[in-house]
Design an enzyme around this catalytic site. Sequence first.
Site, PDB file in Angstrom:
ATOM      1  N   HIS A 254       0.872  -1.175   0.000  1.00  0.00           N
ATOM      2  CA  HIS A 254       0.000   0.000   0.000  1.00  0.00           C
ATOM      3  C   HIS A 254       0.911   1.228   0.000  1.00  0.00           C
ATOM      4  O   HIS A 254       2.013   1.189   0.538  1.00  0.00           O
ATOM      5  CB  HIS A 254      -0.928  -0.015   1.222  1.00  0.00           C
ATOM      6  CG  HIS A 254      -2.071  -0.977   1.052  1.00  0.00           C
ATOM      7  ND1 HIS A 254      -3.382  -0.616   1.224  1.00  0.00           N
ATOM      8  CD2 HIS A 254      -2.086  -2.287   0.706  1.00  0.00           C
ATOM      9  CE1 HIS A 254      -4.169  -1.668   1.005  1.00  0.00           C
ATOM     10  NE2 HIS A 254      -3.407  -2.695   0.697  1.00  0.00           N
TER      11      HIS A 254
ATOM     12  N   CYS B 173      -7.403   3.859   3.083  1.00  0.00           N
ATOM     13  CA  CYS B 173      -6.832   3.257   4.281  1.00  0.00           C
ATOM     14  C   CYS B 173      -7.889   3.354   5.375  1.00  0.00           C
ATOM     15  O   CYS B 173      -8.340   4.459   5.674  1.00  0.00           O
ATOM     16  CB  CYS B 173      -5.583   4.041   4.683  1.00  0.00           C
ATOM     17  SG  CYS B 173      -4.915   3.600   6.293  1.00  0.00           S
TER      18      CYS B 173
END
Lengths: 301, 301
Positions: free
Chosen positions: B210, B241
């Site tokens: 990520h 997120c």
Amino acid sequence: MSNLPQYVQIKEVGPRDGLQNEKTWIDTADKVAWINMLSESGVKEIEYTSFVNPKWIPALADAREVGKRIMRNPDVSYSALVPNVKGLDLALEAGIDRASVFMSASETHNLKNINKSIDDTYPIIKQVIHQAKQAGKFVTGYVSTVFDCPHEGKIAPNEVHRVCEKLFEYGVDDISLGDTIGSAVPTQVEQLLETMMTYYPKEKIIMHFHDTRGMAIANIMTSMQYGIHRFDSSIGGLGGCPYAPGASGNVATNDVLYLLHGLGIHTGIYEDKVQEASLFIQDKLGKALPSRSLAYLASAI
Amino acid sequence: MSNLPQYVQIKEVGPRDGLQNEKTWIDTADKVAWINMLSESGVKEIEYTSFVNPKWIPALADAREVGKRIMRNPDVSYSALVPNVKGLDLALEAGIDRASVFMSASETHNLKNINKSIDDTYPIIKQVIHQAKQAGKFVTGYVSTVFDCPHEGKIAPNEVHRVCEKLFEYGVDDISLGDTIGSAVPTQVEQLLETMMTYYPKEKIIMHFHDTRGMAIANIMTSMQYGIHRFDSSIGGLGGCPYAPGASGNVATNDVLYLLHGLGIHTGIYEDKVQEASLFIQDKLGKALPSRSLAYLASAI
């Protein structure tokens, strides 16, 4: 990764390279307050403005005023971009420790950016460097489009070297190699540094990445693996791309610090101070800045 | 960088890991049209949805319908996330080539995410893997929080290895190691891979980054220098997120392709098709996606 440096020196270029592409006018008092915040962040070098004609960079039209009003932290070296002797005179009057001269490794980019051929730019820069050194100042030579030029495509390392040779001959203390359009990938960094490191000590080389395609942090990693330990970055990733108004600008100081501190590399910079200064300018500009780390911290729940 | 792979295999996880965090509902017909665009991009693996209870992931509540309506390109392997045998049954009925099971390397993250301890998760996953293999499907084991846990902090490589050992023992074909909170820096990647590569062939390891702090591309570079040639990525950087609503999600396929193709590494994926599919979903979501390369291309003048 035992070859990573133990200490990295960041030059904060947000007030110059960052702001110069912004359309929103930042009041002089706000610029001063913001640069003062940066002066207290632990960063050792700040490029606080540009003395290029305000006709070309209206966002920094108050360069002289800013220079006269900012606090001077004795631990910080303050620099400004100067295009010619007239700009240098203004910069010296406003107060600088270091003058930054600039030109392109690409003939066409130099022509479009400075309105002169590379050969016609040399004598102007030579005179600026000479006078800046006579005034007892350090001089950095920015070389732009060192990987790719938006007009010419790939730039060969020997073309970059040719320009650097002249700048060092004229007396610059160091060279900042700019990925102006943020297009380089790590193998290009490797190729350029392999050439550069055969000619110059690593202390003389600063890498200046833009994060236009998200490659900047990987390029900084690669540069460090070649021993480079000086980087330019811009708070919050401030600064756009003149060729793509919605794109990212300079690599964000915030993201660089996340990387470096995560790797255990010292910078002397306090992340909370950088965060604070990022939020300040983000608020004044009225838009979210591109730094990933900033966006994370600003919205963490 | 002579040790870089010549070919890298990307799994496009945008329709699953990307969409699952989005609040905006994407109509089934739009999801289908979009996944069909991805099927024609040259990508070889697509995770097209999740069969986790829609109570937990409302954005993917139409998983079965999507599975039944998407075009099946014979050159593409279609996978879906399955939490348990019930989810697997639905996935098999909707059509999958590969089942993705998941758990955390961190006890606390596993507990908060799956509502079970790691030890209590094993038998459930074992059963899913067993039944998926009996149905003739491939199985990938996602291991999340392999570097840092938002609750526990640093996760040691041997804790990751312990979970991987169980998953391989149960029969998974490969493991996807997730930097779930996008916090890792390259030295952490190096440490984990040094452990993992002593136990498993590189073909069995997929890295799943990520870009929450902008480190993902540098982490992919580091992974490739360790021989890793399989990565998960999400088109446009889609996917947020859960711990920071404004932050970036999965590393963007667009940025990964810019890196890989710039390095001369083959992927078989057409960047213009990825661009097209990115703009399509960006338009449906009504907001700019985080990919730097996408932002550049979308605003280039």
